[in-house]
Design an enzyme around this catalytic site. Structure first.
Site, short mmCIF file in Angstrom:
data_model
loop_
_atom_site.label_atom_id
_atom_site.label_comp_id
_atom_site.label_asym_id
_atom_site.label_seq_id
_atom_site.Cartn_x
_atom_site.Cartn_y
_atom_site.Cartn_z
N ARG A 199 -5.18 -15.71 -14.70
CA ARG A 199 -5.59 -14.33 -14.48
C ARG A 199 -5.80 -14.00 -13.00
O ARG A 199 -6.51 -13.07 -12.66
CB ARG A 199 -6.87 -14.03 -15.27
CG ARG A 199 -6.64 -13.86 -16.77
CD ARG A 199 -7.88 -13.86 -17.59
NE ARG A 199 -8.60 -15.14 -17.53
CZ ARG A 199 -8.22 -16.24 -18.19
NH1 ARG A 199 -7.16 -16.21 -18.96
NH2 ARG A 199 -8.90 -17.37 -18.06
N GLY A 223 1.41 -1.79 7.35
CA GLY A 223 2.02 -0.66 8.05
C GLY A 223 2.70 0.26 7.08
O GLY A 223 2.47 0.22 5.88
N ARG A 261 7.07 2.80 11.39
CA ARG A 261 5.86 3.62 11.32
C ARG A 261 4.63 2.78 10.99
O ARG A 261 4.66 1.98 10.08
CB ARG A 261 6.05 4.73 10.28
CG ARG A 261 7.06 5.76 10.74
CD ARG A 261 7.25 6.86 9.74
NE ARG A 261 7.80 6.39 8.50
CZ ARG A 261 8.08 7.19 7.48
NH1 ARG A 261 7.81 8.47 7.55
NH2 ARG A 261 8.60 6.71 6.37
N LYS A 298 -1.67 8.43 -7.67
CA LYS A 298 -0.88 8.00 -6.51
C LYS A 298 -1.78 7.31 -5.47
O LYS A 298 -1.46 6.24 -4.95
CB LYS A 298 -0.19 9.22 -5.88
CG LYS A 298 0.51 8.96 -4.57
CD LYS A 298 1.70 8.02 -4.72
CE LYS A 298 2.17 7.53 -3.37
NZ LYS A 298 3.28 6.57 -3.46
N CYS A 352 2.64 4.73 3.82
CA CYS A 352 1.89 4.92 2.57
C CYS A 352 0.60 4.10 2.51
O CYS A 352 -0.49 4.65 2.59
CB CYS A 352 2.79 4.57 1.39
SG CYS A 352 4.15 5.72 1.21
N LYS A 365 7.61 -3.97 7.86
CA LYS A 365 7.71 -5.06 6.87
C LYS A 365 9.12 -5.62 6.91
O LYS A 365 10.02 -5.00 7.50
CB LYS A 365 7.32 -4.59 5.47
CG LYS A 365 8.26 -3.58 4.87
CD LYS A 365 7.88 -3.36 3.43
CE LYS A 365 8.92 -2.52 2.74
NZ LYS A 365 8.75 -2.40 1.33
N ARG A 409 -3.22 -1.65 -3.68
CA ARG A 409 -2.42 -2.58 -2.87
C ARG A 409 -3.19 -2.94 -1.59
O ARG A 409 -3.28 -4.09 -1.21
CB ARG A 409 -1.08 -1.94 -2.48
CG ARG A 409 -0.21 -1.59 -3.63
CD ARG A 409 0.63 -2.74 -4.13
NE ARG A 409 1.49 -3.30 -3.12
CZ ARG A 409 1.91 -4.56 -3.10
NH1 ARG A 409 1.53 -5.39 -4.05
NH2 ARG A 409 2.70 -4.99 -2.15
N THR A 439 2.31 12.82 -0.72
CA THR A 439 1.02 12.23 -1.11
C THR A 439 -0.11 13.02 -0.44
O THR A 439 -0.07 13.23 0.78
CB THR A 439 0.97 10.76 -0.66
OG1 THR A 439 2.14 10.12 -1.11
CG2 THR A 439 -0.25 10.05 -1.20
#
Ligand code: NAD
Length: 423
Positions: free
Chosen positions: A263, A274, A348, A223, A277, A341, A230, A138
């Protein structure tokens, strides 16, 4: 030895029958993305050379210890017994995939492209006419054409005529790598339409998802937008949960009610963001356009402040326990779940680790436990919480969730003060 294609996939072509005739694949960087990608190609009968500058990574593969770090790859370890070699430097091949890290600088928040540059430099002596180079790391918009392309052309070969260059972002979700690597839809951004066509012909042999074509900078933008989307939505949920706390409203409890709106889909608030990404990539937009990314920057900051907010909650819980006569020094604080998570063994950019750090900075002594991390193997949740005054579940791994659901009474009995908070 090369094996026939996996019958579970829809493609039945052999590597040598693809329109570009690619057979030899060299993967630069064998981490969370590169290693499964290299395994995927090997399992589909390609001849694979996996390159990494880290000797420990190469040993892990050569000694067949991959699942010690990547347990989710256990179904694919047969790939290593196929036509799969490892090397510390690239060898001539048909296709080069670059899957090296692109971290963000902790202070300047700019993208550290050193690994991308050095991996690309390493290709220069081995490049041959007809080669396809695919960047999967990325990167900020424009990196493929402005950074990677000029380095490749130091070989004397011209991108677009002699060799081909494409950006192909990876979208895998750690924890579901094997499924997603094969089934996710892919966006391919060629530096030229011919590069896209060649990359598509290649990926069609190993993936099941649809493949969509665009140009390199648009694919880079796709990307970064995905992860920024998010991050911004998580920041909204986190901010709303802080607001709800102020009003004595249980935001997690009302989220399903809010989402009954046809909606609306508010995400679940948490202790922060974390991983390699979502917590990183939005900064690449901020870096290139600092004056046009107010919302993106603010969202990153909101999410980065969540560990400190959680510490405030923990400290207020602890003060209540101190009120019962225990001093701060005596408190036996136990925090469970340290990865970034649930259900992955990756720490990381972990907000949970930041919470532990912040509590220690405030003078609390903290015992930690994470059933997924190597250093806690041989230890149990019960060992950890025996005699504890506080159990904070920072990351609710499935196995911890199950223990709490089934054995909460037993856990509380083992604790000295049965105060539990699940974040
Ligand atoms: N982890 C994910 O789930 C994920 C998902 C999508 C995209 N990405 C992106 O993919 C890229 C790779 O991420 P990752 O998580 O696989 O990283 P990683 O840190 O797990 O692995 C990268 C590997 O590259 C090696 N490396 C570094 N410099 C090298 C060089 N010059 N030559 C050869 N090898 C080199 C490192 O030793 C390491 O083993 C990043 O840009 C990341 O943002 C990651």
């Amino acid at each position: 030895m090369p094996q026939p294609p996996d019958p579970q996939t829809k493609q039945t072509t052999t590597p040598s029958s693809n329109s570009a005739g690619y057979k030899n694949i060299c993967v630069m960087g064998l981490g969370y993305v590169g290693l499964p990608t290299a395994m995927l190609f090997a399992r589909k009968g390609f001849s694979v050379c996996g390159v990494d500058i880290d000797k420990a990574v190469l040993s892990l593969i050569e000694e067949r210890r991959v699942t010690e770090v990547y347990s989710e790859l256990s179904e694919w370890t047969d790939a290593l017994d196929r036509d799969f070699k490892t090397s510390k430097a690239p060898k001539p091949a048909d296709v080069f995939l670059i899957t090296v890290p692109t971290p963000v600088h902790p202070e300047t928040k700019s993208c550290d492209l050193r690994a991308v540059k050095s991996a690309t430099e390493a290709l220069v002596p081995v490049l041959q006419p007809g080669n396809l180079v695919i960047l999967e790391s990325t990167v900020p918009p424009g990196t493929t054409r402005n950074v990677v392309k000029p380095i490749l052309e130091k070989s004397g070969l011209k991108v677009g005529t002699d060799i081909h260059l494409c950006f192909c972002p990876e979208r895998i979700l750690p924890g579901n790598t094997i499924h997603e690597l094969v089934h996710n839809h892919r966006v391919l951004g060629g530096n030229t339409p011919e590069a896209s066509r060649r990359a598509k012909a290649l990926f069609e042999q190993v993936v099941e998802g649809e493949i969509y074509i665009t140009d390199d900078i648009s694919a880079e933008f796709c990307k970064l937008t995905e992860n920024t989307y998010r991050d911004v939505n998580i920041a909204l949920a986190n901010e709303l949960s802080i607001l709800a706390d102020e009003h004595g409203v249980d935001f997690k409890a009302i989220t399903p009610l809010i989402n009954k709106h046809p909606r609306v889909n508010v995400l679940t608030p948490g202790i922060g963001v974390g991983g390699h990404c979502i917590a990183v990539d939005p900064w690449f937009f901020v870096e290139v356009s600092p004056w046009k990314t107010e919302l993106i920057r603010t969202s990153r900051e909101v999410n980065d402040r969540m560990p400190a907010y959680c510490v405030q909650k923990i400290v207020s819980d602890l003060k209540a326990i101190e009120g019962t006569g225990k001093s701060q020094e005596d408190l036996n604080i136990c925090l469970v779940g340290l990865t970034y998570k649930p259900d992955v063994a990756d720490t990381r950019e972990s907000p949970a680790m930041r919470i532990v750090e912040l509590l220690k900075e405030r003078g609390y002594s903290v015992t930690t436990y994470d059933p997924l991390l190597e250093e806690y193997q041989g230890q149990s949740l019960y060992d950890t919480i025996t005699g504890a005054d506080y159990l904070g579940v920072l990351v609710n791994h499935s196995m911890v969730k199950a223990e709490l659901a089934l054995n909460k009474t037993k856990i509380k009995k083992l604790m000295r003060t049965p105060k539990i908070r699940v974040f």
